[in-house]
Design a protein around this motif. Sequence first.
Motif, PDB file in Angstrom:
ATOM      1  N   TYR A  37       3.638   5.849  -2.707  1.00 16.95           N
ATOM      2  CA  TYR A  37       3.994   6.329  -3.118  1.00 16.95           C
ATOM      3  C   TYR A  37       4.584   6.761  -4.469  1.00 16.95           C
ATOM      4  O   TYR A  37       4.738   7.918  -5.771  1.00 16.95           O
ATOM      5  N   ASP A  91       0.864  -1.559   0.040  1.00 13.28           N
ATOM      6  CA  ASP A  91      -0.421   0.216  -0.388  1.00 13.28           C
ATOM      7  C   ASP A  91       0.649   0.796   0.273  1.00 13.28           C
ATOM      8  O   ASP A  91       0.300   1.927  -1.034  1.00 13.28           O
ATOM      9  N   ASN A  92       1.781   1.336   0.110  1.00 15.04           N
ATOM     10  CA  ASN A  92       3.088   2.237   0.968  1.00 15.04           C
ATOM     11  C   ASN A  92       3.590   2.465  -0.187  1.00 15.04           C
ATOM     12  O   ASN A  92       3.540   4.233  -0.847  1.00 15.04           O
TER      13      ASN A  92
END
Length: 583
Positions: A337, A332-333
């Motif tokens: 990003y 998810d990060n």
Amino acid sequence: VASNLDLEHVLETVVAALVKDFGAALARIWMYDAHANVLTLEASGGSIETPVSRGEQIDVATTPYKLGSVVRAREPYIRNGLENDPEFDQEWVSRERIEAVAIFPLIMADTLLGVMSLFSRAPLREEMVEALTTFNVIVSASVNDVQLFTAEQQARAQAEVTQDYFAFLADASRVLTSSLDYQITLRNVAELVVPRLADWCAVHIVEDDGSVLPLATTHVDPEKVALAEELGRRYPFDPNTASGVAEVLRTGKPEITPEITDEMLVAGATNDEILAILRDLGFTSAMIVPLLARGRTLGAITYVAAESGRHYGTADLQMAEDLARRAAIAVDNSRLYTQLEEANRARDEFISSVSHDLKNPLATLRAQTQLLQRRVSRQGGEGVQKLLPGLNQLESTTIRMEAMIGDLVDAANIRAGRPLSLLREPVDLVALSRRIAEEQQLSAPRHTIEVQSEAAEMVGQWDARRIERVLWNLLSNAVKYSPDGGTVLLEVKPKETPDGPAALLTVRDQGLGIPAADLPYIFERYRRGGNVTHHIAGTGIGLASVRHIVEQHGGSVTADSHEGRGACFTVWLPMDSSEADSA
């Protein structure tokens, strides 16, 4: 009995001794569970057959048998002559010709461990009872030793499992933070899982359009990986299946199969060829856990046991889910990003485009303003002269807008990893400082901007336009964050350094100052002091632009401040910064 630490062996030995050496027609050992208050039959022997078999339990609280009262009283029960005794089944006593019974609680340090019982076809003489009492003490001590040893072994094993678990999670954390590319990260996770948690590991990821991508398949044997990938090509993922990865992706709930049977393989195979391959692979157990983040199912990780013979349980599923949670956050990060980077690129392209479109009209506006200023100055007259302050203000505002646009363009270039393109030429820093101070003074009537210099001129090789921006940003910040007015002092002086002559610029104000917590970060993009964020407008890129420009010239900038007592910014610039490019 006392020399062995295997409970089953000890209990079987005890029962055998009761039958052989004490003449028991029926001997049994029941182990006691204090939490459940039940007795469980763990060993039985003798010539009498009964319907009760090993593993069966008796509820101490409700049982009508004498075992219950022995447990409750924790005293032995010994009796010769069982005829007409209501405590025992008289039909059974008569049929088996039972003459005596001895039931001993197995107790160690006030802890009840179990019950030892003996039924005999001959009366129990006094010396036999004494021998049984002594034997009961030996058995109690031996059972206690075995249980303590087993508990210690289990504690050690659990400690090793826990240590391995945390070591695995530490390795997983390093893998999950090693790359911002989630596909690379998940492939590395699959390789980490084999063979520590599984013989096979597969990762499926849900793409932005909802399609499911088989991202990785790992096994210690590359040939088997190739076989699995070939099967995946020939029989692609079916999102409509009622179990497996498709069901986990639909529900967001894990699946665990502790034992994979041949019947399961037959039911899951679509044809005889697939069935033969599945049987050859020798699957024994499997888990599928979802990758969940912010209420969305991002994919799934499949763990399969084969050669190792593992059979997954609750603890394994917990570890797999823990890893999946961490992996999902990393995915998810990574996606966030990527989205942020795409948004930044779009923003920077927009800034570059708008900046380019604004530069020409601003340059025209500034030139026209300067032309009008000269005409007004030449014509004289009180009425015409009244226009001059407004024209001066217009020029100052135009200069400020050009500086802000320049900051935005430089910030976009720096974010894109492009160094500033400097146009070095001889620049008199003293003259430039005085001019910028005069322009700032036009828009700051409540402030007094002073320039102090030890030298009449100070000429260095710099990019004039960008050094102008450095001065403009530092002075405008000093004015902006001194809302009550006051003196802003700009000092310019030469400085000799081991690397050659340099210029030292110092800008001091008497304004709000910078909080100590924010001071280390004041030159970062979009970072502003907490005492002004919601009170004074600003973009948070001016000081970041100053730092980048100064550092690109081979210099440095620092800030010193005490909240409520103003701030001081110091810039050091080498007189000839041409070597900064090569560095």
